[in-house]
Write a protein that holds these residues in place. Structure first.
Motif, short mmCIF file in Angstrom:
data_model
loop_
_atom_site.label_atom_id
_atom_site.label_comp_id
_atom_site.label_asym_id
_atom_site.label_seq_id
_atom_site.Cartn_x
_atom_site.Cartn_y
_atom_site.Cartn_z
N SER A 71 0.88 -1.25 -0.11
CA SER A 71 0.15 0.02 -0.07
C SER A 71 0.88 1.20 0.04
N ASP A 72 2.17 1.17 0.46
CA ASP A 72 3.06 2.51 0.43
C ASP A 72 3.79 2.67 -1.07
N ILE A 73 3.28 1.56 -2.07
CA ILE A 73 3.73 1.76 -3.41
C ILE A 73 2.63 2.62 -4.25
N ASP A 74 3.30 3.65 -4.87
CA ASP A 74 2.33 4.55 -5.96
C ASP A 74 2.04 3.82 -7.17
N SER A 75 2.96 3.21 -7.63
CA SER A 75 2.67 2.87 -9.06
C SER A 75 4.13 1.80 -9.26
N ILE A 76 4.05 1.26 -10.67
CA ILE A 76 5.12 0.52 -11.14
C ILE A 76 5.68 0.93 -12.40
N GLY A 77 6.81 0.89 -12.43
CA GLY A 77 7.58 1.28 -14.10
C GLY A 77 8.19 0.03 -14.15
N ILE A 78 8.31 -0.28 -15.39
CA ILE A 78 9.03 -1.20 -16.09
C ILE A 78 10.28 -0.67 -17.13
N THR A 79 11.29 -1.40 -17.00
CA THR A 79 12.27 -1.07 -18.03
C THR A 79 12.97 -2.36 -18.37
N ASN A 80 13.62 -2.60 -19.56
CA ASN A 80 13.69 -4.09 -20.12
C ASN A 80 14.70 -4.01 -21.10
N GLN A 81 15.40 -5.26 -21.16
CA GLN A 81 16.55 -5.67 -22.32
C GLN A 81 15.63 -5.54 -23.60
N ARG A 82 16.33 -4.84 -24.43
CA ARG A 82 15.25 -4.43 -25.63
C ARG A 82 15.57 -5.64 -26.83
N GLU A 83 14.60 -5.60 -27.65
CA GLU A 83 14.79 -6.37 -28.78
C GLU A 83 14.63 -8.11 -28.75
N THR A 84 14.62 -8.40 -27.59
CA THR A 84 14.70 -9.98 -27.01
C THR A 84 12.90 -10.23 -27.33
N ALA A 133 20.75 -8.84 -37.56
CA ALA A 133 19.81 -9.74 -36.31
C ALA A 133 19.42 -9.49 -35.03
N TYR A 134 19.79 -8.39 -34.79
CA TYR A 134 19.85 -7.69 -33.47
C TYR A 134 18.57 -7.37 -33.16
N PHE A 135 17.72 -6.90 -34.18
CA PHE A 135 16.34 -6.45 -33.82
C PHE A 135 15.09 -7.68 -34.09
N SER A 136 14.04 -7.33 -33.32
CA SER A 136 12.85 -8.29 -33.26
C SER A 136 12.25 -8.98 -34.53
N ALA A 137 12.20 -8.24 -35.51
CA ALA A 137 11.45 -8.70 -36.61
C ALA A 137 11.97 -9.93 -37.14
N THR A 138 13.26 -10.06 -37.52
CA THR A 138 13.64 -11.26 -38.11
C THR A 138 13.40 -12.43 -37.03
N ALA A 156 -4.49 -17.49 -37.29
CA ALA A 156 -5.78 -17.60 -36.87
C ALA A 156 -5.78 -16.44 -35.56
N GLY A 157 -4.81 -15.82 -35.33
CA GLY A 157 -4.89 -14.63 -34.48
C GLY A 157 -4.69 -15.04 -33.04
N LYS A 158 -4.08 -16.43 -32.95
CA LYS A 158 -3.96 -16.78 -31.46
C LYS A 158 -2.74 -16.76 -30.86
N LEU A 159 -1.55 -15.92 -31.76
CA LEU A 159 -0.37 -15.68 -31.01
C LEU A 159 0.00 -14.30 -30.91
N ALA A 160 0.58 -13.93 -29.68
CA ALA A 160 0.96 -12.65 -29.21
C ALA A 160 2.55 -12.64 -29.46
N PHE A 161 2.86 -11.52 -30.06
CA PHE A 161 4.40 -11.12 -30.05
C PHE A 161 4.59 -9.88 -28.77
N GLY A 162 5.74 -10.11 -28.11
CA GLY A 162 6.11 -8.98 -27.51
C GLY A 162 7.52 -8.87 -27.10
N THR A 163 8.00 -7.79 -27.09
CA THR A 163 9.38 -7.81 -26.10
C THR A 163 9.10 -7.84 -24.65
#
Length: 496
Positions: A71-84, A133-138, A156-163
């Protein structure tokens, strides 16, 4: 009134969580390393479920260590390794394959094919990125082509991609939110940094259905709420940025021309270029810095693939140190590398070379070379690679760089920081809080909730801890840089 913000910092080798107070100070920190998977030479993977479990675990641990209540936490911020890249089933939430890490080179030949088809300019003009090859698309394309049943599920729209940010957000909200922010989207090679939307031409090139993609949101704003995660009380998730953009924000490089370098697994130098994207003529990347209060700011970026990871290699690969913290003492045992150069191209060379085929090389060895010389040369390589990026950045921006703000684990190494200043011939400034990646995510989250009134208030919290000024003789500097350039040529010649 909640007085603290929880930042989740999901990195390449560990998951961390840090609790910050209103002064931007660290209250508690928890960290856990996770498994690095190397199925084949040049391939790097992570287990998405291990990423989630370690990140959730350290979040709970950081709150516990702080002595606070949720209850002392105002909010959450997320930072992450990119492209993975993670692809998962929308219905079950289960990944269809291990995460393919940004360092992974399995799609290098596919990238060569795209270049051969003359697509480099089209992709670069839309994304600000080089074809690599560094980036996500390939990586997404590879999963759809090589994982049994994946293509049919995607169609069929059943998969999700995300970093990684999207994966954490999905799990924190129990599958209710599939979103990302503009900074992470700009690293996928699928996002148009001018229209700020997924690009249909790019989706066609990489053969990726739009239905897989997350919704793109500003870096500071409401993404969703936790759903029975950490506590029955829901917490707002209000800030997300890729690790390097988050560090740029944490370092308060909010004006055009300000530059920071993060020394993590890799090294990443970013220059704020303001509200206009600057096209690079020197193989740097044009990327989105952040979107806050409806304003999108851009950055030039130079990526060095192997920075602090070279120290991990000394520890785990060569076994010449027991822990990473020992490297400075070992390197100080000699006055210099005495002509030894390490080119740590374990995953190819990043900016400004962008050569995925180069491999790691050690040159200049003599019978008198010791593990201390190799350790010293390994540390030196981090500074040399950074110098190449800084020169390219000055050339692209037309702005002479007078100071470099630094952060990340390797900045604790005074020997490296002094050598960095000497090789760059500029001041290197280490701030009091070096966890600027997590701090940036906290700031973005807190700005969205009104926890902080604005960037002016935050800028007042940034303060230097130590300034390193160049002391090396110009002749010695030129001689060392000449040796480094010859070493890089040797590594490239071996790859040919």
């Amino acid at each position: 009134m909640p007085e603290y913000i929880l930042a989740l910092d999901q990195g390449t080798t560990s998951s961390r969580a840090i609790v910050f107070d209103r002064a931007g100070k660290i209250i508690s920190i928890a960290q856990k390393e996770f498994t690095q998977i190397f199925p084949k030479p040049g391939w790097v993977e992570h287990d998405p479920m291990e990423i989630w479990s370690t990140q959730l675990g350290v979040a709970a641990e950081a709150i516990l260590r702080s002595g606070l209540l949720v209850s002392d936490i105002d909010s959450i911020g997320i930072t992450n390794q990119r492209e993975t890249t993670i692809v998962w089933n929308r219905e079950t939430g289960a990944p269809v394959h291990h995460a393919i890490v940004w360092q992974d080179r399995r799609t290098a030949s596919y990238c060569d094919r795209l270049k051969g088809e003359g697509l480099s300019d089209t992709i670069r003009s839309k994304t600000g990125l080089v074809v690599d090859a560094y980036f996500s698309a390939t990586k997404v394309n590879w999963i759809l082509q090589n994982v049994a049943g994946a293509r049919a599920l995607a169609d069929a729209g059943k998969l999700a991609f995300g970093t990684i940010d999207s994966w954490l957000l999905w799990n924190l909200t129990n599958g209710k939110v599939h979103a990302t922010d503009v900074t992470n989207a700009s690293r996928t090679m699928l996002f148009n940094i001018h229209t700020l939307d997924w690009d249909d031409d790019l989706l066609k090139i990489f053969d990726i259905p739009r239905s897989m993609l997350p919704e793109v949101k500003p870096s500071s704003g409401l993404f969703g709420h936790t759903d029975k995660i950490l506590t029955s009380r829901s917490l707002p998730i209000t800030g997300i940025a890729g690790d390097q953009q988050s560090a740029l924000f944490g370092q308060m490089c909010t004006e055009p021309g300000m530059v920071k370098n993060t020394y993590g697994t890799g090294c990443f130098m970013l220059m704020n270029t303001g509200t206009t994207p600057v096209a690079s003529s020197n193989n740097l990347l044009t990327t989105i810095a952040w979107q806050v209060d409806g304003v999108t700011q851009y950055a030039l970026e130079g990526s060095v693939f192997i920075g602090g990871a070279v120290v991990q290699w000394l520890r785990d690969g060569l076994g010449i140190i027991q822990s990473s913290s020992e490297v400075e003492a070992l390197a100080r045992a000699v006055p210099s590398s005495e002509g030894v150069f390490v080119v740590p191209a374990f995953a190819g060379l990043g900016a400004p070379h962008w050569d995925p085929h180069v491999r790691g090389t050690i040159v200049g060895l003599t019978r008198g070379s010791t593990r201390s010389h190799i350790a010293r040369a390994a540390l030196d390589s981090i500074a040399f690679q950074t110098q190449e990026v800084l020169l390219a950045m000055e050339a692209d921006s037309g702005i002479p760089i007078r100071e470099l703000r630094v952060d990340g684990g390797a900045t604790a190494n005074d020997l490296l920081m002094q050598f960095q200043s000497d090789i760059l011939a500029v001041k290197v400034i280490r701030p009091r809080v070096t966890e600027t990646t997590a701090q940036g995510a906290a700031y973005l989250a807190g700005l969205a909730t009104g926890f902080w009134s604005g960037t002016a208030q935050i800028a007042g919290q940034w303060e230097p801890e130590k300034v390193f000024s160049p002391v090396m003789d110009a002749h010695d500097r030129i001689r060392l840089l000449d040796g480094w350039h010859r070493a890089v040529k040797a590594a490239k010649a071996w790859a040919e």
